[in-house]
Write an enzyme that holds these catalytic residues in place. Sequence first.
Site, PDB file in Angstrom:
ATOM      1  N   LYS A  13      -4.164  49.265  14.247  1.00 19.56           N
ATOM      2  CA  LYS A  13      -3.420  49.839  13.117  1.00 19.56           C
ATOM      3  C   LYS A  13      -1.925  49.516  13.218  1.00 19.56           C
ATOM      4  O   LYS A  13      -1.331  49.065  12.255  1.00 19.56           O
ATOM      5  CB  LYS A  13      -3.534  51.376  13.086  1.00 19.56           C
ATOM      6  CG  LYS A  13      -4.918  51.930  12.933  1.00 19.56           C
ATOM      7  CD  LYS A  13      -4.874  53.449  12.745  1.00 19.56           C
ATOM      8  CE  LYS A  13      -4.285  54.227  13.898  1.00 19.56           C
ATOM      9  NZ  LYS A  13      -5.033  54.160  15.169  1.00 19.56           N
ATOM     10  N   ARG A  88      -4.708  62.747  11.029  1.00 24.07           N
ATOM     11  CA  ARG A  88      -5.617  62.581  12.165  1.00 24.07           C
ATOM     12  C   ARG A  88      -6.775  63.581  12.106  1.00 24.07           C
ATOM     13  O   ARG A  88      -7.648  63.550  12.934  1.00 24.07           O
ATOM     14  CB  ARG A  88      -4.885  62.899  13.449  1.00 24.07           C
ATOM     15  CG  ARG A  88      -4.203  61.865  14.321  1.00 24.07           C
ATOM     16  CD  ARG A  88      -4.849  60.674  14.750  1.00 24.07           C
ATOM     17  NE  ARG A  88      -4.552  60.233  16.097  1.00 24.07           N
ATOM     18  CZ  ARG A  88      -3.586  59.395  16.449  1.00 24.07           C
ATOM     19  NH1 ARG A  88      -2.737  58.927  15.567  1.00 24.07           N
ATOM     20  NH2 ARG A  88      -3.473  59.013  17.705  1.00 24.07           N
ATOM     21  N   ARG A 127      -3.368  46.908  27.377  1.00 23.38           N
ATOM     22  CA  ARG A 127      -2.192  46.896  26.505  1.00 23.38           C
ATOM     23  C   ARG A 127      -0.905  47.169  27.302  1.00 23.38           C
ATOM     24  O   ARG A 127      -0.860  48.064  28.144  1.00 23.38           O
ATOM     25  CB  ARG A 127      -2.396  47.994  25.450  1.00 23.38           C
ATOM     26  CG  ARG A 127      -1.381  48.047  24.377  1.00 23.38           C
ATOM     27  CD  ARG A 127      -1.938  48.711  23.161  1.00 23.38           C
ATOM     28  NE  ARG A 127      -2.007  50.157  23.268  1.00 23.38           N
ATOM     29  CZ  ARG A 127      -2.250  50.955  22.225  1.00 23.38           C
ATOM     30  NH1 ARG A 127      -2.458  50.440  21.033  1.00 23.38           N
ATOM     31  NH2 ARG A 127      -2.311  52.258  22.384  1.00 23.38           N
ATOM     32  N   ARG A 160       1.533  52.440  28.534  1.00 18.96           N
ATOM     33  CA  ARG A 160       1.629  53.817  28.045  1.00 18.96           C
ATOM     34  C   ARG A 160       0.855  54.753  28.969  1.00 18.96           C
ATOM     35  O   ARG A 160      -0.220  54.388  29.431  1.00 18.96           O
ATOM     36  CB  ARG A 160       1.024  53.899  26.630  1.00 18.96           C
ATOM     37  CG  ARG A 160       2.037  53.682  25.538  1.00 18.96           C
ATOM     38  CD  ARG A 160       1.394  53.509  24.197  1.00 18.96           C
ATOM     39  NE  ARG A 160       0.505  54.595  23.800  1.00 18.96           N
ATOM     40  CZ  ARG A 160       0.004  54.737  22.571  1.00 18.96           C
ATOM     41  NH1 ARG A 160       0.324  53.857  21.634  1.00 18.96           N
ATOM     42  NH2 ARG A 160      -0.801  55.715  22.272  1.00 18.96           N
ATOM     43  N   ARG A 171      -9.187  60.267  24.127  1.00 16.40           N
ATOM     44  CA  ARG A 171      -8.614  59.868  22.819  1.00 16.40           C
ATOM     45  C   ARG A 171      -9.721  59.368  21.893  1.00 16.40           C
ATOM     46  O   ARG A 171      -9.709  59.649  20.701  1.00 16.40           O
ATOM     47  CB  ARG A 171      -7.547  58.789  23.022  1.00 16.40           C
ATOM     48  CG  ARG A 171      -6.281  59.353  23.658  1.00 16.40           C
ATOM     49  CD  ARG A 171      -5.394  58.263  24.183  1.00 16.40           C
ATOM     50  NE  ARG A 171      -4.831  57.449  23.128  1.00 16.40           N
ATOM     51  CZ  ARG A 171      -4.423  56.189  23.307  1.00 16.40           C
ATOM     52  NH1 ARG A 171      -4.540  55.610  24.489  1.00 16.40           N
ATOM     53  NH2 ARG A 171      -3.911  55.517  22.300  1.00 16.40           N
TER      54      ARG A 171
HETATM   55  P1  AMP Z   1      -0.945  56.876  18.719  1.00 15.52           P
HETATM   56  O1  AMP Z   1       0.251  56.095  19.110  1.00 15.52           O
HETATM   57  O2  AMP Z   1      -1.158  56.923  17.227  1.00 15.52           O
HETATM   58  O3  AMP Z   1      -2.170  56.466  19.478  1.00 15.52           O
HETATM   59  O4  AMP Z   1      -0.657  58.399  19.137  1.00 15.52           O
HETATM   60  C1  AMP Z   1      -0.434  58.757  20.492  1.00 15.52           C
HETATM   61  C2  AMP Z   1      -0.601  60.256  20.655  1.00 15.52           C
HETATM   62  O5  AMP Z   1       0.349  60.946  19.825  1.00 15.52           O
HETATM   63  C3  AMP Z   1      -1.951  60.806  20.230  1.00 15.52           C
HETATM   64  O6  AMP Z   1      -2.929  60.685  21.253  1.00 15.52           O
HETATM   65  C4  AMP Z   1      -1.591  62.270  19.947  1.00 15.52           C
HETATM   66  O7  AMP Z   1      -1.407  62.997  21.140  1.00 15.52           O
HETATM   67  C5  AMP Z   1      -0.220  62.123  19.296  1.00 15.52           C
HETATM   68  N1  AMP Z   1      -0.333  61.964  17.822  1.00 15.52           N
HETATM   69  C6  AMP Z   1      -0.023  60.862  17.073  1.00 15.52           C
HETATM   70  N2  AMP Z   1      -0.242  61.086  15.773  1.00 15.52           N
HETATM   71  C7  AMP Z   1      -0.710  62.351  15.680  1.00 15.52           C
HETATM   72  C8  AMP Z   1      -1.156  63.161  14.596  1.00 15.52           C
HETATM   73  N3  AMP Z   1      -1.164  62.711  13.333  1.00 15.52           N
HETATM   74  N4  AMP Z   1      -1.593  64.407  14.878  1.00 15.52           N
HETATM   75  C9  AMP Z   1      -1.592  64.896  16.133  1.00 15.52           C
HETATM   76  N5  AMP Z   1      -1.213  64.178  17.203  1.00 15.52           N
HETATM   77  C10 AMP Z   1      -0.767  62.915  16.989  1.00 15.52           C
END
Ligand code: AMP
Length: 214
Positions: A13, A88, A127, A160, A171
């Site tokens: 994404k 989410r 990654r 990360r 996740r």
């Molecule tokens: P991402 O970079 O999108 O994989 O997000 C990394 C982490 O940020 C996720 O595993 C959540 O802990 C938090 N996070 C990101 N977007 C959201 C969201 N819309 N709602 C809740 N937690 C989020």
Amino acid sequence: MILVFLGAPGSGKGTQAKILIEKLKIAHLSTGDMLREAVAAKTQVGNEAASFMSKGELVPDSVVIKLIEERIQKPDCKNGFILDGFPRNTTQAVSLDEMFSKYKLKIDHCVAIEVDEQSLVKRLTGRRSCKNCGTGYHIEFQAPKVKNICDKCGGELFQRNDDVEEVIKDRLNVYKTKTSPLIEFYSKKNLLRTIAGTGEFSEITERILKVISK
Ligand code: AMP
């Protein structure tokens, strides 16, 4: 144009959003990036979010909804934007609908990027990103010329803290149980455009451009 990108962690994404915002001249709204910045800057939001993020859990809805509501009012969102990683879960999707009716905005397409679980795990564990300029790499599929060093700026690469196997499992589980119901949610609204997320980056970009041009 306003797009929602839906897909499991590692589905690409963020990578596709970065390519498409240049082509479409729209903004990239990644709640994950916003939260990581807040954690690094040790703001109140960052301190609240950090423990959820390191465990692969969702940060409380109220926190991310507020971040998005503030962000969509910035001038660079005037032309449109890509929501990457938000909503989410159903609560966030319903709040987004309410927010959009308040600001008279509408989602044009929800692009769901599909990738099998085995590939997701391989993508996520390999990654890496540059600490300095943020360029993304993969230790196997897109390795830097010199190990752990960014080709573009010479910065050090890092992994990360949620891209490790134990957290990845959680996740992916959160995606299955909480986020994937949104496929049905957007399908019912006739907004869902599903594409295959495997192959060359450019092929995937073309698939997205095709489904959003209809
Ligand atoms: P991402 O970079 O999108 O994989 O997000 C990394 C982490 O940020 C996720 O595993 C959540 O802990 C938090 N996070 C990101 N977007 C959201 C969201 N819309 N709602 C809740 N937690 C989020």
